[in-house]
Design a protein around this motif. Structure first.
Motif, PDB file in Angstrom:
ATOM      1  N   TYR A 130     -50.981 -25.487  22.373  1.00 28.69           N
ATOM      2  CA  TYR A 130     -52.014 -26.491  22.119  1.00 28.69           C
ATOM      3  C   TYR A 130     -51.419 -27.793  21.598  1.00 28.69           C
ATOM      4  N   LEU A 131     -50.538 -27.685  20.618  1.00 27.16           N
ATOM      5  CA  LEU A 131     -49.959 -28.884  20.015  1.00 27.16           C
ATOM      6  C   LEU A 131     -48.985 -29.601  20.941  1.00 27.16           C
ATOM      7  N   ASN A 132     -48.550 -28.919  21.994  1.00 30.80           N
ATOM      8  CA  ASN A 132     -47.637 -29.547  22.948  1.00 30.80           C
ATOM      9  C   ASN A 132     -48.319 -30.087  24.198  1.00 30.80           C
ATOM     10  N   TYR A 143     -48.552 -37.137  25.059  1.00 34.15           N
ATOM     11  CA  TYR A 143     -48.941 -35.729  24.995  1.00 34.15           C
ATOM     12  C   TYR A 143     -47.988 -34.960  24.089  1.00 34.15           C
ATOM     13  N   GLY A 144     -48.560 -34.084  23.295  1.00 33.84           N
ATOM     14  CA  GLY A 144     -47.755 -33.248  22.430  1.00 33.84           C
ATOM     15  C   GLY A 144     -47.401 -33.923  21.125  1.00 33.84           C
ATOM     16  N   ASP A 155     -45.454 -39.297  28.445  1.00 34.80           N
ATOM     17  CA  ASP A 155     -44.416 -38.970  27.456  1.00 34.80           C
ATOM     18  C   ASP A 155     -44.794 -37.668  26.783  1.00 34.80           C
ATOM     19  N   ARG A 156     -43.983 -36.634  26.995  1.00 40.65           N
ATOM     20  CA  ARG A 156     -44.182 -35.351  26.309  1.00 40.65           C
ATOM     21  C   ARG A 156     -42.811 -34.749  26.024  1.00 40.65           C
ATOM     22  N   GLN A 157     -42.520 -34.509  24.772  1.00 40.16           N
ATOM     23  CA  GLN A 157     -41.268 -33.873  24.365  1.00 40.16           C
ATOM     24  C   GLN A 157     -41.636 -32.579  23.648  1.00 40.16           C
ATOM     25  N   TRP A 158     -41.259 -31.466  24.230  1.00 39.07           N
ATOM     26  CA  TRP A 158     -41.674 -30.168  23.703  1.00 39.07           C
ATOM     27  C   TRP A 158     -41.087 -29.934  22.312  1.00 39.07           C
ATOM     28  N   ALA A 159     -41.923 -29.368  21.428  1.00 35.47           N
ATOM     29  CA  ALA A 159     -41.472 -28.975  20.089  1.00 35.47           C
ATOM     30  C   ALA A 159     -41.835 -27.518  19.864  1.00 35.47           C
TER      31      ALA A 159
END
Length: 234
Positions: free
Chosen positions: A156-158, A167-168, A59-63
């Motif tokens: 880095y934070l993503n 992740y992220g 699970d990774r949702q870009w911000a």
């Protein structure tokens, strides 16, 4: 004699291909550094690739940087790399101290900067390894030279891991606290920052007493960050 020379040629050819493949593998991350510098590109980490290869998914949702709470940015920076705005990818003062402590046989603390951690997450592997560190240092310097500090922090934070398959910061904020990355409070941000060194055992959404104590310390540092974060916020 002729037959022996004939056998040597295929071996030399295979060796040449192996050497060229190794060189390409080493150089590929430096090419990707330029690709990842493009704002709309959303890199994934080697751990994400490993999860995909193992058919686990993630699970990774870009911000975007602007959509991440400054509370988290301050907390992560003051927890992981207080000199982020001052160094060029490697904090040589901290690195020198670690080397001196190692030579003396003393227990050492980590000297990894956010740039080094980003390079490791994107291109290398977890675990302590001299080879990995040798590869990590020039990659961190190159990435810090090519990317603006905001882009470095955004990536880095993503790609940072905040739990198995999490992740992220956007996925982490929703998973642990049920809010978006932009809505993180100071306390939530500090807990996420404290979890980063060991996100499997340190669960931000279920902190123990020791973790809450560390989060309080990080929060106090974040509130007094001042000029330390000047490269991220005008």
């Amino acid at each position: 004699m002729i037959a022996r020379a004939g056998r040597r040629r295929p071996f030399q050819s295979r060796l040449r291909r192996v050497v060229l493949a190794a060189i390409a593998l080493v150089l590929l991350p430096y090419l990707l550094i330029f690709v990842y510098g493009v704002p709309f590109v959303r890199p994934i980490s080697t751990l994400m690739l490993a999860d995909l290869a193992a058919l686990r998914g993630y699970d990774r949702q870009w911000a975007d940087f602007e959509d991440i709470s400054p509370n988290l940015v301050r907390a992560v920076m003051m927890s992981e790399d207080g000199q982020f705005c001052a160094h060029g990818g490697v904090d040589w003062g901290e690195m020198r101290l670690v080397v001196q402590q190692t030579i003396k046989g003393d227990a050492t603390r980590g000297a990894s900067t956010i740039s080094m951690q980003t390079a490791k997450n994107l291109f290398l592997w977890n675990g302590r390894s001299f080879l990995r560190k040798v590869l990590e240092l020039p990659l961190a310097i190159a990435a810090d030279f090519v990317w603006p500090k905001r882009r470095m922090m955004e990536i880095y934070l993503n790609v940072a891991e905040w739990g198995p398959g999490i992740y992220g910061v956007e996925a982490a904020a929703k998973h642990h606290f049920g809010v978006s990355a932009s809505q993180l409070s100071r306390q939530q941000a500090a807990l996420l920052a404290v979890a980063l060194p060991n996100p499997i055992e340190r669960v931000a959404g279920k902190p123990g007493r020791g973790m809450r104590r560390l989060a309080g310390l990080v929060d106090r540092r974040a509130r007094s960050s001042g000029d330390y974060i000047k490269c991220l916020y005008d």
